[in-house]
Enzyme design. Sequence first.
Site, mmCIF file in Angstrom:
data_model
loop_
_atom_site.group_PDB
_atom_site.id
_atom_site.type_symbol
_atom_site.label_atom_id
_atom_site.label_comp_id
_atom_site.label_asym_id
_atom_site.label_seq_id
_atom_site.Cartn_x
_atom_site.Cartn_y
_atom_site.Cartn_z
ATOM 1 N N LEU A 64 5.265 1.547 7.946
ATOM 2 C CA LEU A 64 4.292 0.884 7.068
ATOM 3 C C LEU A 64 3.084 1.811 7.001
ATOM 4 O O LEU A 64 2.248 1.859 7.910
ATOM 5 C CB LEU A 64 3.905 -0.478 7.642
ATOM 6 C CG LEU A 64 2.919 -1.301 6.814
ATOM 7 C CD1 LEU A 64 3.466 -1.583 5.425
ATOM 8 C CD2 LEU A 64 2.589 -2.599 7.527
ATOM 9 N N THR A 65 3.021 2.571 5.895
ATOM 10 C CA THR A 65 2.052 3.678 5.840
ATOM 11 C C THR A 65 0.601 3.219 5.892
ATOM 12 O O THR A 65 -0.245 3.913 6.449
ATOM 13 C CB THR A 65 2.267 4.504 4.558
ATOM 14 O OG1 THR A 65 2.118 3.650 3.429
ATOM 15 C CG2 THR A 65 3.636 5.138 4.546
ATOM 16 N N CYS A 66 0.315 2.044 5.338
ATOM 17 C CA CYS A 66 -1.091 1.620 5.312
ATOM 18 C C CYS A 66 -1.618 1.317 6.702
ATOM 19 O O CYS A 66 -2.823 1.263 6.912
ATOM 20 C CB CYS A 66 -1.257 0.409 4.406
ATOM 21 S SG CYS A 66 -0.195 -0.980 4.796
ATOM 22 N N HIS A 67 -0.716 1.083 7.666
ATOM 23 C CA HIS A 67 -1.143 0.798 9.045
ATOM 24 C C HIS A 67 -0.643 1.845 10.030
ATOM 25 O O HIS A 67 -0.799 1.664 11.240
ATOM 26 C CB HIS A 67 -0.633 -0.575 9.479
ATOM 27 C CG HIS A 67 -1.194 -1.707 8.670
ATOM 28 N ND1 HIS A 67 -2.511 -2.086 8.732
ATOM 29 C CD2 HIS A 67 -0.611 -2.520 7.750
ATOM 30 C CE1 HIS A 67 -2.729 -3.100 7.909
ATOM 31 N NE2 HIS A 67 -1.577 -3.385 7.288
ATOM 32 N N ASP B 167 0.841 -1.203 0.000
ATOM 33 C CA ASP B 167 0.000 0.000 0.000
ATOM 34 C C ASP B 167 0.870 1.246 0.000
ATOM 35 O O ASP B 167 0.422 2.320 -0.366
ATOM 36 C CB ASP B 167 -0.919 -0.011 1.226
ATOM 37 C CG ASP B 167 -2.159 0.839 1.009
ATOM 38 O OD1 ASP B 167 -2.766 0.692 -0.070
ATOM 39 O OD2 ASP B 167 -2.496 1.645 1.892
#
Length: 990
Positions: A956-959, A689
């Site tokens: 982890l950018t999506c989380h 992501d």
Amino acid sequence: MLCFWGAQVREGFELVKPDQVRHGNSGIQSVCPRTAVQDMSAGRSFAGFIRDGKVSVLRLRSEDYNHDGKLKQLQLKYKIIQIVCGGDGAVLLVDGGNVLIMDKSTVCKPLKGLENRQVIQIACGDHHSMALTKDGQVFVWGENSHGQLGLRKDHPGSPSAQHVQSLSGVPLAQISAGGDHSFVLSLSGVVFGWGKNSAGQLGLGDTTDRHIPTVVNSLNGKKTVSISCGGEHTATLSKGGTVFTFGSGGSGQLGHKSFRDEHHPRVVAELWGSEVSQVTCGRHHTLVSVASSKLIYSFGCGTQGQLGNGEIINKSVPYPVDLSTECNDEYTIEKLIAGENHSFVLSFKEPGNESKPIPSRGILTLDDRMIGRWLSGSEPWKIIKKDINKVFSSASSLNGSFLKTSCDQHYQTSVDHCGLDFDLVKTSFAKISKNESLISEIVKVVQQTLLPSLNPNPVGEESLRVYLLLPELIRRLKKQQRTELTEALASKILQLDPDSLKVLEKYWSRLPDGWLKGLVKLFKKASAYLIGRIAADTMNLDIQTRLPKFVQILQMVYQVCCSANRSITKSDFIINEINDLLDVLQTINDDMLNNRVMLHLTGQIQALIDQQNFSDAVLKNLISLPCIFNLEAKCSYMKNRAWKGCFPLTLRRTALLEDSFSQLRMVPQQQLQEFCLSVFYTEDMKRTDVNKRDFFHNVFEELCAPESLMFMYNDNQTMSWFPAQLSVEKEKYFLFGILCALAFNNNSVVHLPFPLALFKKLLNVKPSLKDLIEFDSVLGKSLQYILNYSEEVEEMEMIYTIVWQGIEVELDPAEPGKKVTNSNREDFVDKYVDHILNKSVEEVFEEFKRGFFKACDRCILEMFEPEELRGVLVGNEEYDWDILKQNTTYEGSFYAEHPTIISFWEVFDELTSNEKKAFLLFLTGFEKVPILGMSAVKMRVRPLFIFTQDHLPEALTCHALLELPVYQNKETLKTKLIEAINHKRGFWEE
């Protein structure tokens, strides 16, 4: 006393002996029968008289019958209270409400089609007749050669009574029939006409026949209280005594000093100020009475003496009838009757005596007196039930109740005024609701009879009052009764034709605050109840069809409130149970994702799938009705909606625009709208992501940079807008629209420095001067100054010619060089704003819009208000770092008091404002705060175990997950963190 004049008839109509007939001036005769005349009528073939409930008729001489007949008493077993003679026969009204029809041979028989109906008024034309019932329904029978029955163009006519359904719901005061045309009058003075219109006798401005009831708009607001039809002309009387006439004027019967026809209602000027109390039309002449002076005026055809003025000529102006002094002094005029070639005056002595006829009765309406009788218990329950059934089964009766009669306000009924006395309605329904027996009976009648009978295509504004009255009644009921009736009412509202719905919405916009809030609460409670049942795991497929009805009404009322700037707030419409339903969906999705194997083993997965599909289907029905969603629910729906799959973009980091544009041209619309985007970079081909967020960040930075030449910019280069002249290929705007929609679909916050006008235009909301001020404050404030300029000057030393983006533009092409004045300055500013934000960019914006809606489902977009849409796509700049700290959770060996965590927050607090923003980009992939605020950023921090002291923090950018090495000291942590946020995002390197 009965006075009469006109064509020769048998002496005294044989009502008295010849020597008892009194002969006055100008051929006027009078009789005083021993048994007083209660009512009478004269048509083309007969004159009829009612005495003591018995009917006598006399055949009049005509082309087919060259001598007068004898007075003949009809042998009827009924008591007759009204007679109306027409072209060939007559119609009789029986005491109790039955109707008899008399043919040429004077044989009477009951009229078919009015069984179990109580008729209160009758009217008769040449070859058609009308009846008005106690519950406000109009019935017609006879010929329909010119549409005089008001049924439809191809209706052949009928010997039995036919219901004029188009008038259902109109509270009527009177009916009238002419030669081949018909009229009705409502309680609020609205006039409806139909039938033959060869001479303009319908008053509609033309000579076209009408086959359905049509409002005579030019009489609206004239306070019409009575109407009378002649052979081919019509007269109306307004409260205060003003007379209007229209139609055939060949014999002078319009009273306008001419013998011309009139196609519009025109005041009889000669009677102005006379305070006329009655008006009646004969075949070709008209009579009026002025009660205050006891004078009668006549005009029109006088060739057989029917004007009563001593002359045998036609008169085109009102002229006094030469009544005897005795008639004027001793008697009061009760009724004027104008026939084919005769005129009559029915009078009684003062004070009243037995000769006074039964007055014309009106339709049944609900009033305080009736409610008082119901509550007092003075009447048997059987009688009360009968009254309730009559009133609450008839929309006409209800619509005629609770009128605001003070200062004649009900006569102002229009699309702007409903004519109801809201305080009276409120107190009346409050009284009724306290009696359980009454309210239960009313609910039964409303549910079983009234609501099913409502006409989806009502005529006239008065028919819509019932939709204002019922919510006030329903909201006082118990929950079960309330929900059922609310649903039935919602269904009926949604079935209304578009024009009626617009009027109802206008009425809503003008409701008192308490009523408007009560209306919202009524439909909101019903909606919340059904949504709550779904969230509570009740899979009732019936809910899926019932729920949208309530929410559609809420959405309509919400839009009305927004347009009318009502004080009721957006929060009054929000249903918090929607959030519970979204939570259920999220829980199901999580359970299916995390426990799929276990669910398969226990056989529970199908039940979850069914519940998921059901809840998702309900939500899909509701997203086009967004007023009930708060912003959190809208964002939650966007975040958690189910995708059908993924479509990939494989890109080079060094050629993002070129690669993405070439591939997006080929992606089908269905995939763009229903599939999630996956981004692969050729440099590493990892599917994360992070790639997607990085792609959106970089591609919009590149597109919206001045170097792209796609947009124009304001003076301080902070905001962009579409150009009036293209510098790049038009297709780029189409592809730019697709990218904006993909960012929206994929919950990505991007760099999109546009004024609110862009987001308004996407949602079909007209941009305003305020939006121009946001983009160009100098120009916008200059235009605002023009609007605020207070000095009284005619010309403002400006013209409608402007220059925008180097192009000279005429804002009013029809008048080049037009000057701006005090009176047209608002128009000038409107056109200026419209040109900049709409007309000058129309071609480019339409390309952008076409691309946007290729990739975005319009229904999903319309969930959002313009401000919300901008917030979803662009985010905001409300950086509350304390909230970020409070919402952070720790995993692994980390905890709030861990030395590395303490050091991290100390370092973070020491960062500059721009460095903190860079950290947010590093952590989430977004430079700005999501629309829900910093509380929506749930940062997680865990140790990065496999590392050296040279490792940088990773995210982890999506989380929103930060993996932080355990550094030896705070200085190293600070150095590595700044290096990471300045040079890296996520797991890949530049």
